[in-house]
Design a protein around this motif. Structure first.
Motif, short mmCIF file in Angstrom:
data_model
loop_
_atom_site.label_atom_id
_atom_site.label_comp_id
_atom_site.label_asym_id
_atom_site.label_seq_id
_atom_site.Cartn_x
_atom_site.Cartn_y
_atom_site.Cartn_z
N SER A 23 2.51 13.84 17.79
CA SER A 23 3.08 14.35 16.44
C SER A 23 2.50 13.55 15.33
O SER A 23 3.05 13.63 14.36
CB SER A 23 4.60 13.89 16.69
N LYS A 24 1.29 12.95 15.38
CA LYS A 24 0.65 12.27 13.98
C LYS A 24 0.31 13.26 13.00
O LYS A 24 0.57 12.54 11.94
CB LYS A 24 -0.75 11.78 14.84
N GLY A 25 0.39 14.41 13.41
CA GLY A 25 0.17 15.49 12.14
C GLY A 25 1.43 15.55 11.52
O GLY A 25 1.26 16.14 10.15
N GLU A 26 2.53 14.86 11.75
CA GLU A 26 3.75 14.88 11.06
C GLU A 26 3.82 13.58 10.10
O GLU A 26 4.74 13.30 9.59
CB GLU A 26 5.00 14.92 12.02
N LEU A 27 3.02 12.81 10.30
CA LEU A 27 3.12 11.52 9.51
C LEU A 27 3.16 11.74 8.28
O LEU A 27 2.24 12.52 7.66
CB LEU A 27 1.99 10.54 9.91
N PRO A 28 4.07 10.96 7.44
CA PRO A 28 4.04 11.34 5.83
C PRO A 28 2.67 10.67 5.35
O PRO A 28 2.24 9.95 5.88
CB PRO A 28 5.32 10.70 5.50
N LEU A 29 2.34 11.40 4.10
CA LEU A 29 1.22 10.83 3.40
C LEU A 29 1.34 9.53 2.84
O LEU A 29 0.40 8.79 3.05
CB LEU A 29 1.01 11.70 2.30
N PRO A 30 2.29 8.93 2.42
CA PRO A 30 2.65 7.64 1.84
C PRO A 30 2.40 6.63 3.22
O PRO A 30 3.18 6.88 4.31
CB PRO A 30 4.03 7.65 1.24
N PRO A 31 1.96 5.43 3.20
CA PRO A 31 1.91 4.82 4.13
C PRO A 31 3.28 3.91 4.51
O PRO A 31 4.06 3.56 3.52
CB PRO A 31 0.98 3.51 3.88
N ILE A 72 -4.68 4.48 -6.82
CA ILE A 72 -4.05 5.72 -6.37
C ILE A 72 -3.02 5.45 -5.37
O ILE A 72 -2.24 5.94 -5.33
CB ILE A 72 -5.38 6.48 -5.70
N SER A 73 -3.29 4.29 -4.66
CA SER A 73 -2.39 3.80 -3.20
C SER A 73 -0.88 3.47 -4.13
O SER A 73 0.10 3.84 -3.42
CB SER A 73 -2.98 2.59 -2.51
N GLN A 74 -1.07 2.84 -4.85
CA GLN A 74 0.14 2.47 -5.74
C GLN A 74 0.93 3.30 -6.59
O GLN A 74 1.99 3.65 -6.19
CB GLN A 74 -0.06 0.99 -6.53
N ARG A 75 0.26 4.17 -7.41
CA ARG A 75 0.83 4.95 -8.40
C ARG A 75 1.10 6.04 -7.94
O ARG A 75 2.29 6.98 -8.35
CB ARG A 75 -0.08 5.06 -9.41
N LEU A 76 0.30 6.72 -6.91
CA LEU A 76 0.79 7.98 -6.03
C LEU A 76 1.52 7.97 -4.66
O LEU A 76 1.99 8.90 -4.29
CB LEU A 76 -0.49 8.78 -6.45
N LEU A 77 1.18 6.82 -4.00
CA LEU A 77 1.39 6.82 -2.95
C LEU A 77 2.51 5.43 -2.47
O LEU A 77 2.58 5.49 -1.12
CB LEU A 77 0.47 6.91 -1.88
N GLY A 78 2.90 4.78 -3.33
CA GLY A 78 3.90 3.89 -3.00
C GLY A 78 3.63 2.60 -2.61
O GLY A 78 4.58 1.97 -2.23
N PHE A 110 -8.04 -11.58 -9.32
CA PHE A 110 -8.43 -10.28 -10.05
C PHE A 110 -7.24 -9.32 -9.91
O PHE A 110 -6.83 -8.67 -10.92
CB PHE A 110 -9.62 -9.91 -9.51
N LEU A 111 -6.84 -9.03 -8.82
CA LEU A 111 -5.82 -8.00 -8.75
C LEU A 111 -4.40 -8.68 -9.48
O LEU A 111 -3.87 -7.96 -9.95
CB LEU A 111 -5.65 -7.87 -7.21
N LYS A 112 -4.26 -9.87 -8.95
CA LYS A 112 -2.79 -10.43 -9.51
C LYS A 112 -2.94 -10.54 -11.10
O LYS A 112 -1.65 -10.20 -11.85
CB LYS A 112 -2.73 -11.70 -9.19
N GLU A 113 -4.03 -10.59 -11.77
CA GLU A 113 -4.16 -10.46 -13.19
C GLU A 113 -4.33 -9.18 -13.76
O GLU A 113 -4.53 -8.94 -15.00
CB GLU A 113 -5.09 -11.61 -13.86
N ASN A 114 -4.67 -8.28 -12.94
CA ASN A 114 -5.06 -6.77 -13.35
C ASN A 114 -3.87 -6.19 -13.70
O ASN A 114 -3.02 -5.89 -13.16
CB ASN A 114 -6.04 -6.06 -12.42
N PRO A 115 -3.82 -5.56 -15.11
CA PRO A 115 -2.83 -4.86 -15.54
C PRO A 115 -2.68 -3.25 -15.15
O PRO A 115 -1.45 -2.85 -15.18
CB PRO A 115 -2.90 -4.43 -17.27
N LEU A 116 -3.71 -2.93 -14.18
CA LEU A 116 -3.64 -1.62 -13.35
C LEU A 116 -2.82 -1.82 -12.16
O LEU A 116 -2.56 -0.70 -11.60
CB LEU A 116 -4.85 -1.13 -13.20
N VAL A 117 -2.67 -3.09 -11.63
CA VAL A 117 -1.81 -3.30 -10.38
C VAL A 117 -0.41 -3.59 -10.83
O VAL A 117 -0.18 -4.14 -11.74
CB VAL A 117 -2.40 -4.64 -9.71
N LEU A 118 0.19 -2.60 -10.12
CA LEU A 118 1.68 -2.61 -10.57
C LEU A 118 2.48 -4.18 -10.31
O LEU A 118 2.24 -4.97 -9.65
CB LEU A 118 2.49 -1.76 -9.60
N PRO A 119 3.18 -4.52 -11.63
CA PRO A 119 3.93 -5.90 -11.39
C PRO A 119 4.90 -6.07 -10.32
O PRO A 119 5.32 -5.22 -9.77
CB PRO A 119 4.71 -5.95 -12.76
#
Length: 171
Positions: free
Chosen positions: A22-30, A76-82, A142-151
């Motif tokens: 049933s792996k084909g039924e896995l949702p897109l977001p992790p 993409i991972s954060q903003r579109l896929l949660g 770098f990631l902790k200070e990057n404004p593009l990474v969600l708070p």
């Protein structure tokens, strides 16, 4: 001349597909809202070393496990896929420790000195680093200070030991 490896893909894929279930039924977001940034090194099996399975996490791989190189995928991972947690893994015995950007640029240009098109390599920063733990700490920062990474994103840094299979939390 050696045989192309791609010719060996068909049979193992038939076996994999036969047990796909049933792996084909896995949702897109992790499912675990986790993104893992790690190196492209062929010795690293992220699923086995961390006890995760298909559908649990985004696995973002590049040379050295660079957060800077992975930023596009993180967004993409954060903003579109949660995803809301990021784990960065560097590893012992990394090839990124064996050269500098200038050395690699020279290797590329010297491979065909009469080809002026290869000078475009001068525009690439290969993001080399001389030491694993310091590089890892810099990637976490770098990631902790990057404004593009969600708070509020939890960001951790780890070293995977290719010699033992063990992981060590660094940052």
């Amino acid at each position: 001349m050696s045989q192309s490896v791609w010719k060996e893909f068909i049979e193992p894929n038939k076996q994999y597909a036969a047990n796909f279930g049933s792996k084909g039924e896995l949702p897109l977001p992790p499912g675990r809202k986790l993104a893992i940034i790690t190196c492209m090194d062929a010795r690293i099996n992220v699923y086995a070393e961390l006890g995760i399975k298909e559908g649990d996490a985004h696995i973002i791989r590049n040379a050295g496990g660079s957060a800077r190189d992975a930023l596009r995928s993180v967004i993409i991972s954060q903003r579109l896929l949660g995803t809301r947690e990021i784990a960065i893994f560097h590893h012992t015995g990394c090839g990124m420790l064996t050269f500098t950007t200038d050395q690699l640029r020279k290797i590329v240009k010297d491979s065909d000195p009469t080809n002026p098109a290869l000078k475009v390599v001068d525009e690439i920063d290969f993001l080399d680093f001389p030491e694993i733990e310091q590089s890892l700490k810099e990637d976490v920062k770098f990631l902790k200070e990057n404004p593009l990474v969600l708070p509020g994103t939890e960001i951790t840094g780890w070293v995977y030991e290719v010699e033992t299979g063990q992981i060590k939390h660094i940052a």
